[in-house]
Design a protein around this motif. Sequence first.
Motif, PDB file in Angstrom:
ATOM      1  N   GLY A  74       9.838  33.467 -25.386  1.00 49.17           N
ATOM      2  CA  GLY A  74       8.754  32.725 -24.754  1.00 49.17           C
ATOM      3  C   GLY A  74       7.427  32.991 -25.436  1.00 49.17           C
ATOM      4  O   GLY A  74       6.583  32.096 -25.572  1.00 49.17           O
ATOM      5  N   TRP A  75       7.209  34.219 -25.881  1.00 49.94           N
ATOM      6  CA  TRP A  75       5.994  34.541 -26.635  1.00 49.94           C
ATOM      7  C   TRP A  75       6.005  33.847 -27.997  1.00 49.94           C
ATOM      8  O   TRP A  75       4.976  33.373 -28.475  1.00 49.94           O
ATOM      9  N   GLN A  76       7.183  33.797 -28.630  1.00 52.02           N
ATOM     10  CA  GLN A  76       7.269  33.173 -29.942  1.00 52.02           C
ATOM     11  C   GLN A  76       6.935  31.692 -29.865  1.00 52.02           C
ATOM     12  O   GLN A  76       6.218  31.158 -30.702  1.00 52.02           O
ATOM     13  N   ARG A  77       7.443  31.027 -28.834  1.00 51.16           N
ATOM     14  CA  ARG A  77       7.227  29.588 -28.691  1.00 51.16           C
ATOM     15  C   ARG A  77       5.952  29.251 -27.928  1.00 51.16           C
ATOM     16  O   ARG A  77       5.652  28.082 -27.749  1.00 51.16           O
ATOM     17  N   ASP A  78       5.254  30.257 -27.456  1.00 54.72           N
ATOM     18  CA  ASP A  78       4.044  30.079 -26.641  1.00 54.72           C
ATOM     19  C   ASP A  78       4.361  29.180 -25.439  1.00 54.72           C
ATOM     20  O   ASP A  78       3.648  28.231 -25.133  1.00 54.72           O
ATOM     21  N   ASP A  79       5.452  29.537 -24.763  1.00 56.56           N
ATOM     22  CA  ASP A  79       5.957  28.765 -23.637  1.00 56.56           C
ATOM     23  C   ASP A  79       5.749  29.580 -22.359  1.00 56.56           C
ATOM     24  O   ASP A  79       6.381  30.624 -22.174  1.00 56.56           O
ATOM     25  N   ALA A  80       4.861  29.109 -21.485  1.00 54.50           N
ATOM     26  CA  ALA A  80       4.554  29.852 -20.261  1.00 54.50           C
ATOM     27  C   ALA A  80       5.769  29.934 -19.340  1.00 54.50           C
ATOM     28  O   ALA A  80       6.028  30.976 -18.732  1.00 54.50           O
ATOM     29  N   GLU A  81       6.521  28.854 -19.224  1.00 54.77           N
ATOM     30  CA  GLU A  81       7.696  28.869 -18.353  1.00 54.77           C
ATOM     31  C   GLU A  81       8.766  29.809 -18.902  1.00 54.77           C
ATOM     32  O   GLU A  81       9.442  30.514 -18.149  1.00 54.77           O
ATOM     33  N   GLY A  82       8.926  29.841 -20.216  1.00 53.92           N
ATOM     34  CA  GLY A  82       9.896  30.744 -20.825  1.00 53.92           C
ATOM     35  C   GLY A  82       9.531  32.207 -20.595  1.00 53.92           C
ATOM     36  O   GLY A  82      10.397  33.036 -20.332  1.00 53.92           O
ATOM     37  N   LYS A  83       8.231  32.504 -20.685  1.00 59.07           N
ATOM     38  CA  LYS A  83       7.780  33.874 -20.414  1.00 59.07           C
ATOM     39  C   LYS A  83       8.061  34.250 -18.970  1.00 59.07           C
ATOM     40  O   LYS A  83       8.534  35.352 -18.674  1.00 59.07           O
ATOM     41  N   SER A  84       7.760  33.326 -18.063  1.00 60.83           N
ATOM     42  CA  SER A  84       7.968  33.584 -16.638  1.00 60.83           C
ATOM     43  C   SER A  84       9.448  33.790 -16.326  1.00 60.83           C
ATOM     44  O   SER A  84       9.814  34.728 -15.611  1.00 60.83           O
ATOM     45  N   ARG A  85      10.303  32.938 -16.862  1.00 60.22           N
ATOM     46  CA  ARG A  85      11.744  33.091 -16.633  1.00 60.22           C
ATOM     47  C   ARG A  85      12.269  34.400 -17.223  1.00 60.22           C
ATOM     48  O   ARG A  85      13.113  35.065 -16.631  1.00 60.22           O
ATOM     49  N   GLY A  86      11.755  34.753 -18.394  1.00 57.14           N
ATOM     50  CA  GLY A  86      12.174  36.010 -19.008  1.00 57.14           C
ATOM     51  C   GLY A  86      11.793  37.212 -18.167  1.00 57.14           C
ATOM     52  O   GLY A  86      12.597  38.128 -17.970  1.00 57.14           O
ATOM     53  N   LEU A  87      10.562  37.215 -17.657  1.00 56.14           N
ATOM     54  CA  LEU A  87      10.127  38.325 -16.817  1.00 56.14           C
ATOM     55  C   LEU A  87      10.923  38.391 -15.521  1.00 56.14           C
ATOM     56  O   LEU A  87      11.279  39.476 -15.051  1.00 56.14           O
ATOM     57  N   MET A  88      11.199  37.223 -14.929  1.00 55.06           N
ATOM     58  CA  MET A  88      11.976  37.206 -13.683  1.00 55.06           C
ATOM     59  C   MET A  88      13.402  37.706 -13.919  1.00 55.06           C
ATOM     60  O   MET A  88      13.937  38.469 -13.107  1.00 55.06           O
ATOM     61  N   THR A  89      14.009  37.313 -15.032  1.00 53.28           N
ATOM     62  CA  THR A  89      15.362  37.767 -15.344  1.00 53.28           C
ATOM     63  C   THR A  89      15.380  39.265 -15.617  1.00 53.28           C
ATOM     64  O   THR A  89      16.266  39.988 -15.154  1.00 53.28           O
ATOM     65  N   MET A  90      14.377  39.743 -16.352  1.00 50.62           N
ATOM     66  CA  MET A  90      14.291  41.171 -16.639  1.00 50.62           C
ATOM     67  C   MET A  90      14.089  41.958 -15.342  1.00 50.62           C
ATOM     68  O   MET A  90      14.716  43.003 -15.132  1.00 50.62           O
ATOM     69  N   MET A  91      13.244  41.443 -14.463  1.00 54.66           N
ATOM     70  CA  MET A  91      12.995  42.114 -13.192  1.00 54.66           C
ATOM     71  C   MET A  91      14.264  42.139 -12.338  1.00 54.66           C
ATOM     72  O   MET A  91      14.568  43.142 -11.682  1.00 54.66           O
ATOM     73  N   ALA A  92      15.034  41.044 -12.357  1.00 53.24           N
ATOM     74  CA  ALA A  92      16.288  41.010 -11.605  1.00 53.24           C
ATOM     75  C   ALA A  92      17.264  42.055 -12.137  1.00 53.24           C
ATOM     76  O   ALA A  92      17.947  42.730 -11.355  1.00 53.24           O
ATOM     77  N   GLY A  93      17.317  42.207 -13.445  1.00 50.13           N
ATOM     78  CA  GLY A  93      18.185  43.235 -14.027  1.00 50.13           C
ATOM     79  C   GLY A  93      17.776  44.630 -13.602  1.00 50.13           C
ATOM     80  O   GLY A  93      18.623  45.456 -13.268  1.00 50.13           O
ATOM     81  N   PHE A  94      16.472  44.898 -13.595  1.00 47.19           N
ATOM     82  CA  PHE A  94      16.005  46.215 -13.165  1.00 47.19           C
ATOM     83  C   PHE A  94      16.257  46.445 -11.675  1.00 47.19           C
ATOM     84  O   PHE A  94      16.526  47.575 -11.248  1.00 47.19           O
ATOM     85  N   MET A  95      16.208  45.383 -10.877  1.00 47.50           N
ATOM     86  CA  MET A  95      16.515  45.539  -9.453  1.00 47.50           C
ATOM     87  C   MET A  95      17.990  45.874  -9.252  1.00 47.50           C
ATOM     88  O   MET A  95      18.336  46.708  -8.407  1.00 47.50           O
ATOM     89  N   VAL A  96      18.872  45.263 -10.040  1.00 48.72           N
ATOM     90  CA  VAL A  96      20.295  45.590  -9.948  1.00 48.72           C
ATOM     91  C   VAL A  96      20.525  47.037 -10.371  1.00 48.72           C
ATOM     92  O   VAL A  96      21.317  47.754  -9.750  1.00 48.72           O
TER      93      VAL A  96
END
Length: 108
Positions: A74-96
């Motif tokens: 998401g940072w590479q493509r300068d995509d705000a939605e991609g960054k947000s989805r990446g952070l949410m997925t990473m956060m979900a993994g840490f919650m598990v």
Amino acid sequence: MKKKNLAVSIKQVCKKVVSLFNVVFCGFILSINSVYAEGSNTSSIDGFITFVCDWLLKIGGVVALIGAVMFALGWQRDDAEGKSRGLMTMMAGFMVIAISQSKGLFGL
């Protein structure tokens, strides 16, 4: 005029009944005691819980890793939605991972 006073009176009574119910309910909740079962044999399920928690740790790590890659892309493509989805997925993994490390909830 009497109908209006009656409606106001009914509303006040309803407010008092709801308030009384809330006080009684909160008192009931606060008076609950924790009871622990001593001497129960749970060894058959303890191994299963340990097995599941070990796998949840591994799965959560993979999900967090995938989220980190999504965030980086998401940072590479300068995509705000991609960054947000990446952070949410990473956060979900840490919650598990956090859930897998909380074996104390099961008395282990």
